[in-house]
Scaffold this motif. Structure first.
Motif, mmCIF file in Angstrom:
data_model
loop_
_atom_site.group_PDB
_atom_site.id
_atom_site.type_symbol
_atom_site.label_atom_id
_atom_site.label_comp_id
_atom_site.label_asym_id
_atom_site.label_seq_id
_atom_site.Cartn_x
_atom_site.Cartn_y
_atom_site.Cartn_z
ATOM 1 N N TRP A 1 0.844 -1.206 0.000
ATOM 2 C CA TRP A 1 0.000 0.000 0.000
ATOM 3 C C TRP A 1 0.878 1.254 0.000
ATOM 4 N N HIS A 2 1.917 1.219 0.843
ATOM 5 C CA HIS A 2 2.808 2.380 0.924
ATOM 6 C C HIS A 2 3.488 2.628 -0.419
ATOM 7 N N GLN A 3 3.889 1.549 -1.091
ATOM 8 C CA GLN A 3 4.494 1.696 -2.408
ATOM 9 C C GLN A 3 3.496 2.275 -3.409
ATOM 10 N N LEU A 4 2.204 1.915 -3.270
ATOM 11 C CA LEU A 4 1.180 2.476 -4.157
ATOM 12 C C LEU A 4 1.046 3.983 -3.964
ATOM 13 N N VAL A 5 1.004 4.410 -2.696
ATOM 14 C CA VAL A 5 0.920 5.844 -2.402
ATOM 15 C C VAL A 5 2.154 6.561 -2.941
ATOM 16 N N PHE A 6 3.311 5.980 -2.658
ATOM 17 C CA PHE A 6 4.578 6.562 -3.101
ATOM 18 C C PHE A 6 4.636 6.627 -4.625
ATOM 19 N N SER A 7 4.209 5.544 -5.271
ATOM 20 C CA SER A 7 4.287 5.467 -6.729
ATOM 21 C C SER A 7 3.304 6.415 -7.394
ATOM 22 N N ILE B 1 3.457 1.908 -9.440
ATOM 23 C CA ILE B 1 2.074 1.646 -9.028
ATOM 24 C C ILE B 1 1.699 0.199 -9.339
ATOM 25 N N LEU B 2 2.029 -0.225 -10.557
ATOM 26 C CA LEU B 2 1.739 -1.610 -10.942
ATOM 27 C C LEU B 2 2.492 -2.582 -10.050
ATOM 28 N N GLY B 3 3.773 -2.302 -9.788
ATOM 29 C CA GLY B 3 4.556 -3.182 -8.930
ATOM 30 C C GLY B 3 4.016 -3.237 -7.511
ATOM 31 N N ALA C 1 8.344 -0.759 -12.265
ATOM 32 C CA ALA C 1 7.504 -1.876 -11.822
ATOM 33 C C ALA C 1 8.273 -2.841 -10.933
ATOM 34 N N ALA C 2 9.572 -2.979 -11.178
ATOM 35 C CA ALA C 2 10.379 -3.909 -10.390
ATOM 36 C C ALA C 2 10.752 -3.357 -9.019
#
Length: 409
Positions: A140-146, A266-268, A319-320
């Motif tokens: 989730w945090h990566q989604l917000v960050f991305s 976001i995809l990752g 993505a990676a």
């Protein structure tokens, strides 16, 4: 009670997305401003050093204070300090063109404040989320960050082009205020310090270091991460230069590269959230590094007329990235007790950040002499080797240990 932690994270992330978004706007706008006005890799590397060194030098000591202080208050004070630095630099640019050394000074201040904010936020997560959900929360945090990394550069270059860098910096103040408002609405239970722990900074510092060293797999991955930081961190500063010098394109093309990288993230992050329990955390990390390495190598050999290919490679690289960042942080959060986690996180962060200046110091002269593609190519080779190292030293070792435990049972 089962869903309360999700509501808490919804409030935290709804505030953080504004703060992270405006920070990305500022970060990209400053880098592009320096790239456009100087066209010097050395200037970009000095800016990178200004952004990394305070965090690297302060990090090992900050952890002791983080484990003593209220983590929510620490995050709010740090965010306010970052906002104040943006306000000061914004005023300079609104009143007239600022000297590059003023930019370096403000980057130093922002970095010092970030050295408190980032580990305080990560150390607070295990106090809210169940342990078996930490990898998912990392996703989730990566989604917000991305998401912020997609919109930030595009919005930053739009505001920068239409007005000035000063306006972008003032928007960062608004983002920090929103983030602090959301934090006021939640409660984070501060862990109690160990009863046997003496109120001695030196003893607490040593205890934190011993705690970090007690988990060998984390130490191994952290050493690998340090080498990764040496070769990969300069690329964050070199993407705009690659767009400008190799492909001969302007600010909007540079922001497009940042955007597609963010869309890939976001995809990752979404993939990590969906399949978090399918593989071991270290397996995700190995796969991430190998993929990042291949995209860097390919970026280092494509021609100046292959900008579309660079866009695709940037997307794949983005993505990676969450497949490394999310699991790495989840491993640390699962491996240590909450009352010691602040110190461990500050050590880990500092090790990575102390490695980054080495790469920045090397990259500037090398890129100025041999070209930006040389750094892309050889950094990719090194990153592939690091990914293979983590797989053979950590992932396979975990498999062997797992089989031994099953045989005992």
């Amino acid at each position: 009670m089962n869903t309360q932690w999700k509501k808490t994270f919804a409030l935290i992330f709804s505030g953080q997305i504004f703060s992270i978004l405006t920070s990305f706007m500022v970060q990209f706008s400053i880098i592009w401003h320096l790239t456009k006005t100087t066209e010097s890799a050395s200037v970009l590397m000095i800016a990178g050093l200004a952004g990394f060194l305070p965090q690297a030098l302060l990090g090992p000591f900050i952890g002791v204070w983080l484990d003593r202080w209220d983590r929510k208050v620490t995050m709010m004070v740090a965010d306010s300090a970052i906002a104040l630095s943006s306000l000061i630099l914004g005023a300079y640019f609104l009143w007239g063109e600022s000297n590059v050394w003023v930019v370096y000074l403000i980057l130093l201040i922002r970095s010092a404040a970030s050295s408190f904010h980032a580990p305080a936020f990560q150390a607070a997560i295990p106090l809210i989320a169940p342990q078996d959900q930490l990898t998912r929360v990392a996703g989730w945090h990566q989604l917000v960050f991305s998401s912020s990394s997609v919109l930030g550069p595009a919005l930053g270059i739009a505001v920068y082009s239409a007005t000035s860098l000063g306006t972008v910096l003032l928007l960062d103040v608004v983002g920090a205020l929103i983030a602090n408002l959301m934090l006021l609405l939640i409660k984070i239970n501060q862990p109690k310090p160990e009863n046997s722990q003496a109120p001695s900074f030196r003893k607490e510092f040593i205890l934190g270091w011993i705690t970090f060293l007690s988990v060998k797999s984390v130490v191994t991955i952290t050493v690998a991460m340090a080498v990764f930081s040496v070769v990969f961190m300069p690329l964050a500063m070199l993407f705009p230069l690659m767009t400008l010098s190799h492909f001969g394109r302007g600010g909007y093309s540079a922001s497009l590269i940042e955007a597609v990288f963010g869309i890939g993230m976001i995809l990752g992050g979404a993939i990590l959230s969906a399949i978090a329990s399918k593989w071991k955390d270290s397996t995700y990390m190995s796969l991430s590094l190998v993929l990042i390495g291949f995209t860097c190598v390919l970026s280092g050999v494509i021609g100046s007329n292959a900008f579309i290919a660079f866009i695709i490679l940037s997307f794949c690289m983005g993505a990676a990235a969450p497949l490394f960042n999310g699991p790495y942080m989840a491993i640390i959060q699962k491996s240590y007790e909450p009352e010691k986690l602040g110190r461990v996180l500050s050590f880990v962060t500092s090790i990575g950040l102390l490695s980054s200046p080495i790469g920045l110091a090397l990259a500037g002269p090398i890129v100025d002499r041999f070209g930006v593609q040389v750094w892309f190519f050889w950094s990719g080779i090194v990153v592939i080797l690091i990914g293979a190292l983590i797989f053979f030293m950590v992932s396979r070792k975990e498999d062997i240990c797992g089989r031994q435990e099953s045989n005992k049972q």
